[in-house]
Design a protein around this motif. Structure first.
Motif, PDB file in Angstrom:
ATOM      1  N   ALA A 400      68.270  51.678  29.489  1.00  0.00           N
ATOM      2  CA  ALA A 400      67.455  51.395  28.404  1.00  0.00           C
ATOM      3  C   ALA A 400      68.343  50.551  27.434  1.00  0.00           C
ATOM      4  O   ALA A 400      68.627  50.777  26.313  1.00  0.00           O
ATOM      5  CB  ALA A 400      67.055  52.606  27.395  1.00  0.00           C
ATOM      6  N   VAL A 401      69.279  49.587  27.922  1.00  0.00           N
ATOM      7  CA  VAL A 401      70.037  48.775  27.433  1.00  0.00           C
ATOM      8  C   VAL A 401      69.244  47.898  26.118  1.00  0.00           C
ATOM      9  O   VAL A 401      68.366  47.049  26.527  1.00  0.00           O
ATOM     10  CB  VAL A 401      70.641  47.673  28.070  1.00  0.00           C
ATOM     11  N   ARG A 402      69.735  48.081  24.840  1.00  0.00           N
ATOM     12  CA  ARG A 402      68.971  47.168  24.146  1.00  0.00           C
ATOM     13  C   ARG A 402      70.190  46.596  22.971  1.00  0.00           C
ATOM     14  O   ARG A 402      71.314  47.352  22.975  1.00  0.00           O
ATOM     15  CB  ARG A 402      68.118  48.387  23.079  1.00  0.00           C
ATOM     16  N   LEU A 429      72.388  39.508  20.040  1.00  0.00           N
ATOM     17  CA  LEU A 429      72.753  40.784  20.031  1.00  0.00           C
ATOM     18  C   LEU A 429      72.852  41.389  21.344  1.00  0.00           C
ATOM     19  O   LEU A 429      73.751  42.288  22.021  1.00  0.00           O
ATOM     20  CB  LEU A 429      72.251  41.728  18.969  1.00  0.00           C
ATOM     21  N   LEU A 430      71.754  41.034  22.126  1.00  0.00           N
ATOM     22  CA  LEU A 430      71.497  41.708  23.346  1.00  0.00           C
ATOM     23  C   LEU A 430      72.466  40.915  24.333  1.00  0.00           C
ATOM     24  O   LEU A 430      73.212  41.939  25.295  1.00  0.00           O
ATOM     25  CB  LEU A 430      70.152  41.548  24.147  1.00  0.00           C
ATOM     26  N   LEU A 432      75.280  40.050  23.718  1.00  0.00           N
ATOM     27  CA  LEU A 432      76.809  40.619  23.264  1.00  0.00           C
ATOM     28  C   LEU A 432      76.801  41.951  23.903  1.00  0.00           C
ATOM     29  O   LEU A 432      77.995  42.621  24.542  1.00  0.00           O
ATOM     30  CB  LEU A 432      76.854  40.717  21.672  1.00  0.00           C
ATOM     31  N   ARG A 433      75.746  42.847  24.047  1.00  0.00           N
ATOM     32  CA  ARG A 433      75.596  44.238  24.417  1.00  0.00           C
ATOM     33  C   ARG A 433      75.954  43.972  25.935  1.00  0.00           C
ATOM     34  O   ARG A 433      76.630  44.762  26.611  1.00  0.00           O
ATOM     35  CB  ARG A 433      74.339  44.791  24.287  1.00  0.00           C
ATOM     36  N   MET A 434      75.295  43.152  26.560  1.00  0.00           N
ATOM     37  CA  MET A 434      75.314  42.768  27.861  1.00  0.00           C
ATOM     38  C   MET A 434      77.118  42.665  28.281  1.00  0.00           C
ATOM     39  O   MET A 434      77.548  42.985  29.474  1.00  0.00           O
ATOM     40  CB  MET A 434      74.455  41.843  28.265  1.00  0.00           C
ATOM     41  N   GLU A 435      77.494  41.649  27.510  1.00  0.00           N
ATOM     42  CA  GLU A 435      78.917  41.059  27.826  1.00  0.00           C
ATOM     43  C   GLU A 435      80.047  42.232  27.592  1.00  0.00           C
ATOM     44  O   GLU A 435      80.991  42.270  28.168  1.00  0.00           O
ATOM     45  CB  GLU A 435      79.068  39.808  27.177  1.00  0.00           C
ATOM     46  N   GLU A 446      78.937  42.779  11.603  1.00  0.00           N
ATOM     47  CA  GLU A 446      79.852  41.505  11.256  1.00  0.00           C
ATOM     48  C   GLU A 446      79.326  40.468  12.198  1.00  0.00           C
ATOM     49  O   GLU A 446      79.435  39.497  11.653  1.00  0.00           O
ATOM     50  CB  GLU A 446      81.223  42.124  11.414  1.00  0.00           C
ATOM     51  N   LYS A 447      79.097  40.677  13.652  1.00  0.00           N
ATOM     52  CA  LYS A 447      78.840  39.807  14.629  1.00  0.00           C
ATOM     53  C   LYS A 447      77.557  39.016  14.233  1.00  0.00           C
ATOM     54  O   LYS A 447      77.599  37.862  14.282  1.00  0.00           O
ATOM     55  CB  LYS A 447      78.754  40.333  15.984  1.00  0.00           C
ATOM     56  N   LEU A 448      76.440  39.860  13.697  1.00  0.00           N
ATOM     57  CA  LEU A 448      75.242  39.359  13.543  1.00  0.00           C
ATOM     58  C   LEU A 448      75.454  38.214  12.269  1.00  0.00           C
ATOM     59  O   LEU A 448      74.771  37.080  12.099  1.00  0.00           O
ATOM     60  CB  LEU A 448      74.419  40.474  13.082  1.00  0.00           C
ATOM     61  N   ARG A 449      76.205  38.809  11.230  1.00  0.00           N
ATOM     62  CA  ARG A 449      76.165  37.846  10.007  1.00  0.00           C
ATOM     63  C   ARG A 449      77.100  36.489  10.344  1.00  0.00           C
ATOM     64  O   ARG A 449      76.990  35.328   9.631  1.00  0.00           O
ATOM     65  CB  ARG A 449      76.984  38.644   8.964  1.00  0.00           C
ATOM     66  N   ALA A 450      78.141  36.652  11.361  1.00  0.00           N
ATOM     67  CA  ALA A 450      78.818  35.576  11.816  1.00  0.00           C
ATOM     68  C   ALA A 450      77.759  34.477  12.490  1.00  0.00           C
ATOM     69  O   ALA A 450      77.721  33.312  12.141  1.00  0.00           O
ATOM     70  CB  ALA A 450      79.950  35.661  12.621  1.00  0.00           C
TER      71      ALA A 450
END
Length: 456
Positions: A400-402, A429-430, A432-435, A446-450
């Motif tokens: 259930a990767v989100r 963001l997905l 990023l999660r995969m990687e 922080e990543k989202l704001r960048a």
């Protein structure tokens, strides 16, 4: 049986008929109880009202009345002697006067037997018992007449071949070929129902083979029939049709019991195995030295599968699941050529979603090479992939990767309203999660704001 006694006392004949009699002769437990009687529908309903807890007359115009008592459901049909309009498979219903006449109008001799009740006399005017012993399917009357009257019987012949493991006699098989085009007047829903029953039967390969041999597949599953066109007389690649039948057999062997992840019989897995290479005829190309390739046959095949299943009126979810498995069945082969990153493994699992266990089995079944070393190499590679999936699953909820932030959080952090931007941020963001696997809340924000600073 009390029901038989009630009909007998009312002066009517009463008999167990068709499938239950056939199955009893084969030693198979009967699931449906079908009876026939000399009584007309109104008389039948009166008797069933006395016997059952509930009765229904939804099939009354065809002579059938149903009833249930203590969980036992029965259907009782008046003897029939039908006539058919050549332009339709729907009979002009006419009630008959004899059990023998009723049996003679049925589809196959093995289904044209009855047991009179309460006397327990076997009635077999067409030699059905002998055909059961010989494991043969044939029609009670001239098959040309039988199939012309009701073309769906052509599909039923293929289905009973798969269900019972019987052969079709030569005259009946010849009539199937001659009248295959009559299937065009049968509704897609009826065709689909027989095809589904064929595929979940014990011997689906036999049914598929008889469909192909008689030309029925060209009317019902032309994509499967077309696989014959990839036979290469020069031996530059394998016979895709025979390969497909073997994949179906091997997929069935990989089904599980009721407690396992893919309980048998599983229509989705079996039909995906049947359709997995239907894109090959359209994508076949010959390269230097006669090398044969089928680039993107998985993508093409998925589209073809989706189209065929829609035409056969399959439900949306089944169509989606089967076509998705066809689309994904080649994905694993890149794993054997190069070691996948954790990101690639996560994406494989995510793309498969709830179909992962079926995809495992379809991919394994797709290995039909006679090269023992190659087969062992592929087996080892898939064993390794499944092991890595299990290891990653222990570390995170891989199935259930989100994204680490949901849509509401994205809108709140960025101060935006619902719209395409939320979807773009979620996709980022997905990825990023995969990687990188799961991120903690602070890092994800922080990543989202960048990302927003560069893209909004």
């Amino acid at each position: 049986m009390k029901l038989a006694t009630l009909f007998d006392e009312a002066g009517h004949e009463f008999a167990l008929v068709g499938g239950p009699v056939r199955d009893a002769c084969l030693g198979i437990p009967a699931h449906d109880m079908d009876f026939t009687t000399s009584a007309r529908p109104d008389e039948t309903q009166k008797i069933l009202d006395r016997w059952g807890e509930t009765t229904w007359d939804i099939g009354k115009e065809f002579g059938t009345i149903g009833a249930s008592l203590h969980g036992l459901t029965v259907e009782v049909t008046t003897y029939r002697s039908d006539e058919y309009d050549p332009s339709s498979r729907k009979p002009q219903v006419a009630f008959g006067d004899t059990l023998e006449g009723d049996l003679t109008r049925r589809d196959f001799t093995v289904n044209a037997m009855a047991v009179r009740l309460p006397t327990m006399e076997l009635v077999d005017p067409c030699g059905g018992l002998s055909d059961i012993v010989d494991a043969i399917l044939r029609t009670p009357i001239d098959p040309i007449i039988s199939f012309s009257d009701d073309p769906l019987r052509i599909m039923r012949a293929a289905r009973f071949t798969a269900q019972l493991g019987f052969d079709v006699d030569l005259g009946t098989m010849s009539a199937m070929s001659e009248l295959a085009e009559r299937l065009d007047i049968v509704s897609a829903e009826r065709i689909r129902a027989e095809l589904e029953r064929l595929m979940i039967s014990p011997y689906p390969r036999r049914g598929i083979e008889i469909m192909e041999y008689t030309g029925v597949a060209e009317r019902v599953l032309p994509e499967v029939a077309a696989l014959k066109s990839t036979v290469d007389e020069h031996g530059r690649h394998k016979d895709v049709y025979e390969h497909t039948l073997t994949v179906v057999d091997q997929a069935i062997e990989l089904e599980t019991d009721e407690e396992g992840p893919v309980p048998a019989p599983d229509f989705v897995l079996r039909f995906a195995a049947l359709m997995h290479d239907v894109g090959k005829p359209a994508t076949r190309q010959f390269g230097p030295g006669g090398k044969v390739t089928f680039h993107q046959h998985d993508i093409v095949g998925a589209k073809m599968t989706r189209k065929r299943m829609r035409e056969l009126r399959f439900d949306k979810q089944t169509t989606k699941d089967v076509s998705r498995l066809v689309e994904l069945h080649q994905r694993f082969h890149g794993y054997g050529e190069a070691v996948w990153s954790d990101s690639a493994v996560r994406r494989y699992v995510t793309d498969a979603g709830p179909l992962l266990e079926r995809l495992h089995r379809l991919t394994r079944a797709d290995c039909t090479t006679r090269n023992r070393k190659k087969a062992m190499r592929l087996q080892a590679a898939y064993d390794d992939l499944e092991k890595r999936i299990d290891e990653l699953a222990e570390q995170e909820e891989l199935a259930a990767v989100r994204p680490d932030l949901d849509g509401s959080q994205i809108m709140e952090i960025l101060g935006i309203e619902p719209g395409p931007t939320v979807g773009r941020a979620r996709k980022y963001l997905l990825d990023l999660r995969m990687e990188h696997g799961p991120l903690d809340q602070e890092t994800a924000v922080e990543k989202l704001r960048a990302w927003a600073k560069e893209n909004l």
